[in-house]
Design a protein around this motif. Structure first.
Motif, PDB file in Angstrom:
ATOM      1  N   LYS A 247      -4.355  -7.624  -3.771  1.00 50.05           N
ATOM      2  CA  LYS A 247      -4.749  -6.254  -3.441  1.00 50.05           C
ATOM      3  C   LYS A 247      -3.624  -5.303  -3.846  1.00 50.05           C
ATOM      4  CE  LYS A 247      -8.658  -7.059  -1.172  1.00 50.05           C
ATOM      5  NZ  LYS A 247      -9.956  -6.427  -1.539  1.00 50.05           N
ATOM      6  N   THR A 248      -3.956  -4.033  -3.828  1.00 49.31           N
ATOM      7  CA  THR A 248      -2.935  -3.017  -4.074  1.00 49.31           C
ATOM      8  C   THR A 248      -2.649  -2.263  -2.777  1.00 49.31           C
ATOM      9  OG1 THR A 248      -4.612  -1.451  -4.798  1.00 49.31           O
ATOM     10  CG2 THR A 248      -3.517  -2.745  -6.502  1.00 49.31           C
ATOM     11  N   ARG A 249      -1.514  -1.613  -2.761  1.00 48.45           N
ATOM     12  CA  ARG A 249      -1.108  -0.859  -1.569  1.00 48.45           C
ATOM     13  C   ARG A 249      -2.194   0.113  -1.129  1.00 48.45           C
ATOM     14  NH1 ARG A 249       4.414   2.098  -2.448  1.00 48.45           N
ATOM     15  NH2 ARG A 249       3.768   2.925  -0.444  1.00 48.45           N
ATOM     16  N   GLY A 250      -2.423   0.170   0.163  1.00 46.96           N
ATOM     17  CA  GLY A 250      -3.407   1.085   0.713  1.00 46.96           C
ATOM     18  C   GLY A 250      -4.802   0.502   0.852  1.00 46.96           C
ATOM     19  N   GLN A 251      -5.067  -0.597   0.150  1.00 47.41           N
ATOM     20  CA  GLN A 251      -6.378  -1.216   0.263  1.00 47.41           C
ATOM     21  C   GLN A 251      -6.511  -1.998   1.566  1.00 47.41           C
ATOM     22  OE1 GLN A 251      -6.750  -3.484  -3.517  1.00 47.41           O
ATOM     23  NE2 GLN A 251      -8.435  -2.077  -4.021  1.00 47.41           N
ATOM     24  N   GLN A 252      -7.694  -2.528   1.777  1.00 46.85           N
ATOM     25  CA  GLN A 252      -7.958  -3.361   2.939  1.00 46.85           C
ATOM     26  C   GLN A 252      -8.204  -4.793   2.488  1.00 46.85           C
ATOM     27  OE1 GLN A 252     -11.880  -3.087   4.664  1.00 46.85           O
ATOM     28  NE2 GLN A 252     -11.175  -3.616   6.703  1.00 46.85           N
ATOM     29  N   ALA A 253      -7.773  -5.738   3.313  1.00 44.69           N
ATOM     30  CA  ALA A 253      -8.011  -7.160   3.040  1.00 44.69           C
ATOM     31  C   ALA A 253      -8.761  -7.777   4.205  1.00 44.69           C
ATOM     32  CB  ALA A 253      -6.692  -7.895   2.833  1.00 44.69           C
TER      33      ALA A 253
ATOM     34  N   VAL B 138       0.203  -8.285  -2.253  1.00 46.44           N
ATOM     35  CA  VAL B 138      -0.024  -6.844  -2.309  1.00 46.44           C
ATOM     36  C   VAL B 138       0.863  -6.254  -3.402  1.00 46.44           C
ATOM     37  CG1 VAL B 138      -0.031  -4.689  -1.013  1.00 46.44           C
ATOM     38  CG2 VAL B 138      -0.533  -6.832   0.156  1.00 46.44           C
TER      39      VAL B 138
ATOM     40  N   ASN C  51      -5.665  -3.411   7.288  1.00 44.92           N
ATOM     41  CA  ASN C  51      -5.923  -2.112   6.680  1.00 44.92           C
ATOM     42  C   ASN C  51      -4.648  -1.509   6.113  1.00 44.92           C
ATOM     43  OD1 ASN C  51      -8.717  -2.018   7.394  1.00 44.92           O
ATOM     44  ND2 ASN C  51      -8.116  -1.526   9.495  1.00 44.92           N
TER      45      ASN C  51
END
Lengths: 113, 113
Positions: B13-19, B112, B79
């Protein structure tokens, strides 16, 4: 505060040599104690556990551990290590009616051929 | 008997996304635990669910949350991802009390960027 200490971050032993991994804890009167092993890329596997009774506990893969209340220790031992024992070992402690168990930071075991 | 399963095995994922990470416990186990294993930090307790309720959470910000479904499977949501959330997330299950032996899944590796 409750804590678990594994003083050795890395340990290196020769194949066939004996092994002792140290674990010290600070907990309540009746701790539940565990040793787990984590092989590379794997989850944790339970090696052995102590709840009560005999203070010398036998586990899988030839491991044993001894609970010493006076020293607040639960050291893991194996009389003769195999190359396949190379892994990270975690000590953990819990208590009846506790709301979590606490893991040590782990000891990574390296085996020399 | 099937062990604890986790999905996905890897997540980028990238920063700010949700997993969203998922866990299925061993049949008959009602408790599910989540741990974060970041490099050099050992296992950090995140959350404990039992019978659909959150029983305890570790010292993590509220953007770490989860739930347990009626079939006892569980979901961990993270989040607003930050770089330092990169870690192996381990799920474990046990019978209903935290001092019961916990059985671990293989983990989800979250990266991330």
């Amino acid at each position: 505060a409750q804590s678990v200490t594994q003083p050795d971050i890395h340990i290196t032993v020769s194949e066939g040599a004996s092994l002792e991994l140290r674990c010290n804890y600070s907990y309540g009167a009746t701790p539940y104690l565990f040793w787990y092993v984590q092989s590379p890329g794997q989850g944790l596997q339970l090696l052995l556990k102590y709840f009560s009774g005999d203070t010398l506990v036998q586990g899988i893969k030839g491991f044993e551990a001894e609970f010493k209340r006076s020293q607040s220790s639960f050291n893991l031992r194996k009389p003769s290590v195999h190359w396949s024992d190379a892994a990270e070992y975690f000590c953990a402690v819990g208590e009846v009616y506790a709301d979590k168990i606490i893991f040590g930071k782990g000891t990574r075991l390296h085996i020399l051929p | 008997e099937a062990g604890v399963t986790q999905s996905p095995t890897h997540l980028i994922k990238t920063r700010g996304q949700q997993a969203t990470l998922r866990c299925s416990p061993i049949s008959g186990h009602t408790s599910v635990y989540w741990y974060q294993q970041a490099l050099g930090l050992g296992l950090q307790f995140l959350l404990w669910y039992d019978e659909g309720e959150e029983r305890n959470r570790g010292n993590f910000p509220p953007r770490f949350s989860g739930r347990q479904f009626p079939n006892y499977s569980s979901e961990l949501n993270v989040n607003a991802l930050e770089l330092e959330d990169s870690a192996l997330y381990l799920c474990a299950s046990s019978l209903s009390e935290v001092w019961e032996t916990q059985y671990f899944g293989p983990g989800t590796r979250l990266l991330v960027l």
